[in-house]
Every structure is written in C-alpha cells, then in structure tokens.
Design an enzyme around this catalytic site. Structure first.
Site, mmCIF file in Angstrom:
data_model
loop_
_atom_site.group_PDB
_atom_site.id
_atom_site.type_symbol
_atom_site.label_atom_id
_atom_site.label_comp_id
_atom_site.label_asym_id
_atom_site.label_seq_id
_atom_site.Cartn_x
_atom_site.Cartn_y
_atom_site.Cartn_z
ATOM 1 N N LYS A 74 31.957 44.601 43.629
ATOM 2 C CA LYS A 74 31.962 44.548 42.162
ATOM 3 C C LYS A 74 30.886 45.433 41.556
ATOM 4 O O LYS A 74 29.757 45.472 42.039
ATOM 5 C CB LYS A 74 31.679 43.108 41.696
ATOM 6 C CG LYS A 74 32.798 42.120 41.970
ATOM 7 C CD LYS A 74 32.441 40.759 41.376
ATOM 8 C CE LYS A 74 33.383 39.663 41.826
ATOM 9 N NZ LYS A 74 34.748 39.827 41.288
ATOM 10 N N ARG A 158 50.089 33.322 31.821
ATOM 11 C CA ARG A 158 51.208 32.982 30.923
ATOM 12 C C ARG A 158 51.231 33.906 29.703
ATOM 13 O O ARG A 158 52.299 34.282 29.224
ATOM 14 C CB ARG A 158 51.098 31.525 30.450
ATOM 15 C CG ARG A 158 51.590 30.523 31.474
ATOM 16 C CD ARG A 158 51.843 29.182 30.782
ATOM 17 N NE ARG A 158 52.247 28.162 31.720
ATOM 18 C CZ ARG A 158 53.500 28.000 32.148
ATOM 19 N NH1 ARG A 158 54.478 28.798 31.721
ATOM 20 N NH2 ARG A 158 53.793 27.041 32.999
ATOM 21 N N GLY A 228 37.454 33.034 44.864
ATOM 22 C CA GLY A 228 36.024 33.309 44.851
ATOM 23 C C GLY A 228 35.258 32.152 45.442
ATOM 24 O O GLY A 228 35.193 31.977 46.657
ATOM 25 N N SER A 229 34.718 31.328 44.559
ATOM 26 C CA SER A 229 33.830 30.257 44.982
ATOM 27 C C SER A 229 34.562 29.155 45.728
ATOM 28 O O SER A 229 33.943 28.367 46.445
ATOM 29 C CB SER A 229 33.142 29.692 43.741
ATOM 30 O OG SER A 229 32.750 30.759 42.888
#
Ligand code: PLP
Length: 290
Positions: A74, A158, A228-229
């Site tokens: 990142k 969405r 991720g986490s």
C-alpha cells in the site's frame, strides 16, 4: 499482459493482509492468490493512530522472496513517490489506499505513468470510474477496513451495482447526463453500461471477517475478496484463511458454506461501524475526504 490483464488472473481469489514472512507463508499455503504486505493491519492502524505510511521496503522484500504468489503493498493516496519506491522494490501491485493517511487531499496518483498495476477503493460507480480513468487496473470497495464489520463493503458494492444497472438501461442522451451527475468520464460509463459490469476486475474489501461475509460479497457481484484484519486477528488464522478461500470458490453453495463455516474458532472481535464510527470514537476511512 496488460496491467488490467494481470489483474484478471486474480479473479475468484482471496488476497490476504500479512505482516511478516510467517503469515505470508500461511496465506500462500491456504490458497491466497496474492498477499498484501504491510507492517500493521488496518485494525492495528486504527488502534495505534498517528500517521500511517508505506511499509519498510526491507519487510516487503522479505515477503517477496518468501512466497511465489504476487505481493501487493500500500501507498498513501496521492503519494506518487511512495508508489515509485514500491515499484522499484518490485511489488506486483500497488494499492493506493485510504487505510493509510492521505498524502494529497485533492489528487490521486497518475497511475498510467507506472508499469505496475494499481488497485483503488471506491464507494460508488463515479469514484470507481474516476480511479480507472487515472489508470487503476483493479477496483475494490472501500468498506470499513479494520472493523470486521461488513456493512460498509455491502453498501459500496450494492451502490456500484445499482448504478451499473441504471446506466445499462439508459439511452446515450441519458448516459451523458448521468456521467455528469456521477462525475465519471463518459467513455468509461458507456463501456460499463455495455459490459453491465466495471471494465476492470472488482474485489470486495473492508470488514470481511468470515467465510459467510466473503460469500455474501461474491453473491453481490464481486470478482474476489480482500481480507485484512479478519484472518490474523482470529483464533485460528490458517484454518480461517483456508475456509475463506473455499467460501469464495463455493459462494453459491449453502451446504458447502455450512461445512466450511464449522469450527473455525474465534472470529476477530470487530468494531461495529455504526456504534464506533458514528459516535466519533473511530475514524471512518471510507469517508476520508470527499
Ligand atoms: N478516497 C479518498 C480517501 C478521498 O479522500 C477522496 C477524496 O478526496 C476520494 C477517494 C475521492 O476522490 P474523487 O472525488 O476524485 O473520486
């Protein structure tokens, strides 16, 4: 392959955040299609506060050497020098990420100038097409990283899909006006309407913590999932990582999903976006800037 073509190879896969070589190997072993090398996973960035920057290139290089799957890293939004450094280090993809502190509050990186493909986050179709216009080869939802709460990722996916369906039903005249409304380049909106999907690979990200969360995002039309986490803050990372990979493959098979979801141990505790972000106890990364 073109940059967008490279990203196509990740379709149907899971990309996992890893903080060291050991975790990168667990992710590879579990069937991840790529890993995201970072010093602190989003939940810890939230906990620690302060300025969040690109990771140490030495740490990223160790992970590149340890695994055979693609390695992402990142950089801060707008920080083109962090991106130049990551490209020089040899990462396979760069995530220009709102999870890190923003380096430029008006400009994203001009991504066409790079050889390495970029992935960028979005909350809606206009944002996705602006990033693609800047050169992003892959899009992901922003979600709300580091919370273990999938609600924002669902909302963003969405929203993108509803905008695409709207665009697909429009005449050319209407598309010009819609492009103006959502601040998207007309040619990319037109292409999206024709394809009835984003013109690049589109993943879910931000708050995915269980196999069911991952399958939900796939059923909502994502091409794959970033976790991720959710994995390395859970009770049994290797098992959960494998389960999430399987869930993305079998996302339309509830019997399989039931089996996959059994005995995974504790999920990450999580932070409710609604409770914590909206009362100001936590920062919304998705809402950084406008
Ligand atoms: N992502 C983040 C984190 C932002 O702060 C901003 C705006 O400043 C954006 C995306 C949206 O940028 P744009 O309006 O160019 O799509």
């Amino acid at each position: 392959a073109t940059k967008a073509g490279l990203a196509q190879m990740l379709k149907g896969g899971v990309i996992m955040d890893v903080m060291n070589v050991e975790q990168a190997k667990i992710a590879e072993e579990a069937g991840a299609v790529a890993v995201m090398a970072l010093e602190r996973i989003p939940a810890n960035i939230r906990r620690d506060g302060g300025v969040a920057r690109m990771s140490d290139p030495a740490m990223i290089k160790e992970i590149i050497e340890a695994v055979s799957i693609p390695v992402m890293a990142k950089c801060r939004i707008g920080h083109s020098v962090e991106a130049q450094i990551l490209q020089a280090v040899g990462v396979d993809y760069i995530d220009e990420s709102e999870v890190l502190t923003m380096a430029d509050d008006k400009h994203h990186i001009g991504k066409h100038a790079f050889k390495v493909p970029f992935v960028c986050g979005c909350k809606n179709l206009g944002e996705a097409l602006r990033r693609i216009s800047e050169g992003a080869a892959m899009i992901r939802t922003k979600g709300e990283a580091g919370t273990g709460d999938v609600v924002e990722a669902v909302k963003h996916q969405r929203t993108v899909m509803a905008d695409i369906r709207k665009a697909a039903s429009m005449s050319d005249d209407e598309l010009y006006a819609f492009a103006k409304d959502i601040q998207a380049p007309y040619h990319l909106l037109k292409e999206t309407a024709r394809l009835k999907r984003l013109p690049v690979v589109s993943f879910a990200a931000g708050g995915v913590a269980t196999p069911a969360d991952a399958a939900l995002m796939m059923q909502l039309g994502c091409d794959g999932v970033f976790v991720g986490s959710g994995i390395f803050l859970s009770g049994d990372p290797a098992k959960r990582a494998r389960a999430i990979v399987q869930a993305v493959t079998h996302y339309n098979n509830p019997d399989m999903l039931a089996q996959i979801s059994e005995n995974l141990g504790e999920a990450m505790v999580g932070i409710s976006v609604k409770d914590e972000v909206k009362t100001g106890r936590q920062t919304s990364y998705a809402d950084r800037g406008h």
